[in-house]
Write a protein that holds these residues in place. Structure first.
Motif, PDB file in Angstrom:
ATOM      1  N   SER A  10      -2.567   0.154   9.591  1.00  0.00           N
ATOM      2  CA  SER A  10      -2.795  -0.026   8.160  1.00  0.00           C
ATOM      3  C   SER A  10      -2.888   1.279   7.387  1.00  0.00           C
ATOM      4  CB  SER A  10      -4.063  -0.864   7.925  1.00  0.00           C
ATOM      5  OG  SER A  10      -5.190  -0.236   8.517  1.00  0.00           O
ATOM      6  N   LEU A  11      -3.122   2.421   8.051  1.00  0.00           N
ATOM      7  CA  LEU A  11      -3.141   3.685   7.315  1.00  0.00           C
ATOM      8  C   LEU A  11      -1.777   4.002   6.718  1.00  0.00           C
ATOM      9  CD1 LEU A  11      -5.380   6.183   9.315  1.00  0.00           C
ATOM     10  CD2 LEU A  11      -5.992   4.623   7.469  1.00  0.00           C
ATOM     11  N   ALA A  12      -0.730   3.404   7.272  1.00  0.00           N
ATOM     12  CA  ALA A  12       0.609   3.623   6.722  1.00  0.00           C
ATOM     13  C   ALA A  12       0.748   3.020   5.329  1.00  0.00           C
ATOM     14  CB  ALA A  12       1.669   3.029   7.657  1.00  0.00           C
ATOM     15  N   GLN A  13      -0.185   2.159   4.931  1.00  0.00           N
ATOM     16  CA  GLN A  13      -0.134   1.566   3.597  1.00  0.00           C
ATOM     17  C   GLN A  13      -0.618   2.501   2.503  1.00  0.00           C
ATOM     18  OE1 GLN A  13      -2.421  -2.080   5.154  1.00  0.00           O
ATOM     19  NE2 GLN A  13      -1.337  -2.853   3.372  1.00  0.00           N
ATOM     20  N   VAL A  14      -1.303   3.575   2.874  1.00  0.00           N
ATOM     21  CA  VAL A  14      -1.822   4.508   1.872  1.00  0.00           C
ATOM     22  C   VAL A  14      -0.657   5.206   1.183  1.00  0.00           C
ATOM     23  CG1 VAL A  14      -3.242   6.549   1.494  1.00  0.00           C
ATOM     24  CG2 VAL A  14      -3.961   4.839   3.169  1.00  0.00           C
ATOM     25  N   ARG A  15      -0.710   5.264  -0.141  1.00  0.00           N
ATOM     26  CA  ARG A  15       0.373   5.880  -0.906  1.00  0.00           C
ATOM     27  C   ARG A  15      -0.152   7.098  -1.665  1.00  0.00           C
ATOM     28  NH1 ARG A  15       0.738   0.594  -4.904  1.00  0.00           N
ATOM     29  NH2 ARG A  15      -1.252   0.940  -5.962  1.00  0.00           N
ATOM     30  N   HIS A  16       0.743   7.993  -2.015  1.00  0.00           N
ATOM     31  CA  HIS A  16       0.476   9.195  -2.820  1.00  0.00           C
ATOM     32  C   HIS A  16      -0.204  10.322  -2.046  1.00  0.00           C
ATOM     33  CE1 HIS A  16       1.764   6.808  -6.169  1.00  0.00           C
ATOM     34  NE2 HIS A  16       0.656   6.074  -6.208  1.00  0.00           N
ATOM     35  N   VAL A  17      -0.946  10.022  -0.989  1.00  0.00           N
ATOM     36  CA  VAL A  17      -1.564  11.048  -0.155  1.00  0.00           C
ATOM     37  C   VAL A  17      -1.334  10.674   1.305  1.00  0.00           C
ATOM     38  CG1 VAL A  17      -3.353  11.688  -1.827  1.00  0.00           C
ATOM     39  CG2 VAL A  17      -3.821   9.878  -0.169  1.00  0.00           C
ATOM     40  N   PRO A  46      -9.522   2.112   2.735  1.00  0.00           N
ATOM     41  CA  PRO A  46     -10.181   2.598   1.517  1.00  0.00           C
ATOM     42  C   PRO A  46     -11.074   3.816   1.740  1.00  0.00           C
ATOM     43  CG  PRO A  46     -10.230   0.218   1.565  1.00  0.00           C
ATOM     44  CD  PRO A  46      -9.749   0.667   2.917  1.00  0.00           C
ATOM     45  N   VAL A  47     -11.574   3.997   2.959  1.00  0.00           N
ATOM     46  CA  VAL A  47     -12.330   5.211   3.277  1.00  0.00           C
ATOM     47  C   VAL A  47     -11.387   6.309   3.752  1.00  0.00           C
ATOM     48  CG1 VAL A  47     -14.151   6.204   4.718  1.00  0.00           C
ATOM     49  CG2 VAL A  47     -14.397   3.868   3.845  1.00  0.00           C
ATOM     50  N   ALA A  48     -10.503   5.980   4.693  1.00  0.00           N
ATOM     51  CA  ALA A  48      -9.628   6.993   5.290  1.00  0.00           C
ATOM     52  C   ALA A  48      -8.692   7.641   4.282  1.00  0.00           C
ATOM     53  CB  ALA A  48      -8.826   6.369   6.427  1.00  0.00           C
ATOM     54  N   LEU A  49      -8.334   6.943   3.209  1.00  0.00           N
ATOM     55  CA  LEU A  49      -7.423   7.527   2.226  1.00  0.00           C
ATOM     56  C   LEU A  49      -7.997   8.798   1.613  1.00  0.00           C
ATOM     57  CD1 LEU A  49      -8.320   7.011  -1.013  1.00  0.00           C
ATOM     58  CD2 LEU A  49      -7.819   4.650  -0.389  1.00  0.00           C
ATOM     59  N   HIS A  50      -9.323   8.983   1.687  1.00  0.00           N
ATOM     60  CA  HIS A  50      -9.989  10.158   1.128  1.00  0.00           C
ATOM     61  C   HIS A  50      -9.937  11.381   2.040  1.00  0.00           C
ATOM     62  CE1 HIS A  50     -12.084   6.835  -1.024  1.00  0.00           C
ATOM     63  NE2 HIS A  50     -12.453   7.712  -1.930  1.00  0.00           N
ATOM     64  N   SER A  51      -9.341  11.281   3.234  1.00  0.00           N
ATOM     65  CA  SER A  51      -9.604  12.269   4.281  1.00  0.00           C
ATOM     66  C   SER A  51      -9.123  13.678   3.968  1.00  0.00           C
ATOM     67  CB  SER A  51      -9.012  11.800   5.619  1.00  0.00           C
ATOM     68  OG  SER A  51      -7.625  11.533   5.496  1.00  0.00           O
ATOM     69  N   ASN A 135      -7.041   0.848  -6.063  1.00  0.00           N
ATOM     70  CA  ASN A 135      -5.948   0.536  -6.977  1.00  0.00           C
ATOM     71  C   ASN A 135      -4.960   1.682  -7.099  1.00  0.00           C
ATOM     72  OD1 ASN A 135      -6.568  -2.103  -7.653  1.00  0.00           O
ATOM     73  ND2 ASN A 135      -7.768  -1.560  -9.454  1.00  0.00           N
ATOM     74  N   VAL A 136      -5.447   2.924  -7.015  1.00  0.00           N
ATOM     75  CA  VAL A 136      -4.545   4.079  -7.113  1.00  0.00           C
ATOM     76  C   VAL A 136      -3.771   4.272  -5.816  1.00  0.00           C
ATOM     77  CG1 VAL A 136      -4.391   6.577  -7.466  1.00  0.00           C
ATOM     78  CG2 VAL A 136      -6.018   5.238  -8.815  1.00  0.00           C
ATOM     79  N   PHE A 137      -4.437   4.147  -4.668  1.00  0.00           N
ATOM     80  CA  PHE A 137      -3.856   4.629  -3.421  1.00  0.00           C
ATOM     81  C   PHE A 137      -3.453   3.547  -2.418  1.00  0.00           C
ATOM     82  CE2 PHE A 137      -6.429   8.229  -4.968  1.00  0.00           C
ATOM     83  CZ  PHE A 137      -5.436   9.206  -5.000  1.00  0.00           C
ATOM     84  N   LEU A 138      -3.720   2.294  -2.706  1.00  0.00           N
ATOM     85  CA  LEU A 138      -3.327   1.209  -1.802  1.00  0.00           C
ATOM     86  C   LEU A 138      -2.615   0.118  -2.585  1.00  0.00           C
ATOM     87  CD1 LEU A 138      -6.533   1.049   0.421  1.00  0.00           C
ATOM     88  CD2 LEU A 138      -4.233   1.562   1.253  1.00  0.00           C
ATOM     89  N   GLY A 139      -1.996  -0.814  -1.861  1.00  0.00           N
ATOM     90  CA  GLY A 139      -1.293  -1.911  -2.500  1.00  0.00           C
ATOM     91  C   GLY A 139      -2.223  -3.076  -2.796  1.00  0.00           C
ATOM     92  N   GLU A 140      -1.628  -4.248  -2.967  1.00  0.00           N
ATOM     93  CA  GLU A 140      -2.409  -5.401  -3.399  1.00  0.00           C
ATOM     94  C   GLU A 140      -3.050  -6.181  -2.259  1.00  0.00           C
ATOM     95  OE1 GLU A 140      -0.171  -7.875  -6.007  1.00  0.00           O
ATOM     96  OE2 GLU A 140      -0.140  -6.388  -7.617  1.00  0.00           O
ATOM     97  N   SER A 141      -2.698  -5.880  -1.018  1.00  0.00           N
ATOM     98  CA  SER A 141      -3.217  -6.671   0.096  1.00  0.00           C
ATOM     99  C   SER A 141      -3.569  -5.776   1.269  1.00  0.00           C
ATOM    100  CB  SER A 141      -2.185  -7.705   0.551  1.00  0.00           C
ATOM    101  OG  SER A 141      -2.633  -8.383   1.719  1.00  0.00           O
ATOM    102  N   PRO A 142      -4.634  -6.110   2.011  1.00  0.00           N
ATOM    103  CA  PRO A 142      -4.931  -5.361   3.227  1.00  0.00           C
ATOM    104  C   PRO A 142      -3.950  -5.659   4.348  1.00  0.00           C
ATOM    105  CG  PRO A 142      -6.415  -7.221   3.009  1.00  0.00           C
ATOM    106  CD  PRO A 142      -5.625  -7.151   1.731  1.00  0.00           C
ATOM    107  N   LEU A 143      -3.166  -6.720   4.204  1.00  0.00           N
ATOM    108  CA  LEU A 143      -2.203  -7.080   5.234  1.00  0.00           C
ATOM    109  C   LEU A 143      -0.914  -6.304   5.018  1.00  0.00           C
ATOM    110  CD1 LEU A 143      -2.706 -10.949   5.246  1.00  0.00           C
ATOM    111  CD2 LEU A 143      -3.749  -9.265   6.783  1.00  0.00           C
ATOM    112  N   PRO A 144      -0.415  -5.617   6.032  1.00  0.00           N
ATOM    113  CA  PRO A 144       0.832  -4.873   5.892  1.00  0.00           C
ATOM    114  C   PRO A 144       2.006  -5.803   5.600  1.00  0.00           C
ATOM    115  CG  PRO A 144      -0.387  -4.150   7.825  1.00  0.00           C
ATOM    116  CD  PRO A 144      -1.048  -5.411   7.336  1.00  0.00           C
TER     117      PRO A 144
END
Length: 308
Positions: A10-17, A46-51, A135-144
């Motif tokens: 699911s970390l592959a869903q993170v966008r922009h960073v 939502p936590v890991a996107l901040h790394s 909302n900035v860094f992930l999509g609309e669903s936790p499911l890939p």
């Protein structure tokens, strides 16, 4: 199981960073990752996107853990209901799916708790912050996306069962506080005083995010966003983003891209992605992008958390 395999990626869903891969995590990032996996049941995006901004990631995790996850005076189901309702109000479908599923996995909400207890207000603060970052860094669903459309309802039920089982495990409060140095509790957040663990998390986290803002958000931009958030009643500003451009127009040209990004994150986070390219032209680093958006998200969270 397809859901578990998908969630591991699911970390592959993170966008922009680009999040730090678990195998490459060191220092504070590794400490936070270990706590998240232990206490949340998975390395939550939502936590890991901040790394790329380790202190800000520790702040986000600390708020989430000590308000929502840790044992206290308020049942986990009651706090999951707060998280779901705040996420719905902030138009954050990702968080609605995760916390709505967890709520169902717990068997529904616990009875409402009386009064503005620190854990309840802390959960509101946490999700006003996290909803904007998600909302900035992930999509609309936790499911890939690889989870087929016809399976998504069932997959969310499986996710809810997994999260509900994890939520029933006891988590002693205070374990995350060692991640960041002690800090004074801001006066307007004195609602946290009734719970030393929530108060410690709120104080440390808001100090870390404020320091991030001082590093990455120019003072004139901080002044502008603070004023705009202070007079905002929470009503969505609408589909047009012209208001953000107009609000930033009085600043020096070099400050306008960061101001527009911060304003959109604070008041219309689902539209903030439209400002990222212009911001990247002024500072291409992931850390700066995260620190600007985290600071703006926290400004709104502090204003909208609804303490007494």
């Amino acid at each position: 199981m397809i859901v578990k395999r998908a969630l591991r990626r699911s970390l592959a869903q993170v966008r922009h960073v680009t999040p730090v891969p678990p195998g490459a995590a060191r220092g504070l990032v590794a400490e936070v990752y270990a706590q998240v996996e232990r206490d949340f049941g998975m390395l939550a995006p939502p936590v890991a996107l901040h790394s790329a901004a380790p202190e800000v990631m520790a702040a986000a995790w600390m708020l989430l853990r000590e308000s929502l996850l840790a044992q206290g005076q308020v049942a986990r189901g009651a706090k999951e209901l707060v998280a779901t309702e705040v996420s719905r109000a902030n138009a954050c479908p990702y968080c609605v799916d995760v916390h709505g599923a967890t709520l169902r996995g717990l068997g529904g909400p616990a009875p409402a708790e009386p009064g503005p207890l620190p854990e309840v207000v802390g959960t509101r603060l946490t999700f006003h912050y996290l909803n904007r970052m998600v909302n900035v860094f992930l999509g609309e669903s936790p499911l890939p996306p690889e989870v087929p459309g016809g399976m998504r309802g069932g997959a969310l039920r499986v996710l809810g069962a997994m999260m509900g089982a994890s939520a029933r495990k006891p988590r002693p409060p205070g374990d995350s506080l060692r991640l960041l140095p002690d800090a004074p509790l801001p006066a307007e957040l004195s609602w946290a005083d009734g719970n030393p663990y929530v108060a410690g998390a709120v104080a440390r986290a808001t100090a870390a995010v404020a320091a991030a803002g001082e590093r990455s958000v120019p003072e004139p931009v901080r002044d502008l966003v603070t004023a705009e958030v202070g007079k905002w009643d929470g009503t969505p500003p609408g589909l047009s983003t012209a208001w953000a451009t107009e609000a930033a127009a009085g600043l020096a040209p070099g400050h306008r891209p960061v101001a527009r990004l911060a304003l959109l994150t604070a008041k219309a986070s689902y539209q903030a992605g439209t400002a990222i390219d212009a911001f990247r032209a002024t500072d291409p680093s992931d850390r700066a992008l995260l620190e600007v958006t985290a600071w703006a998200s926290m400004m709104t969270a502090r204003a909208r958390s609804g303490g007494p």
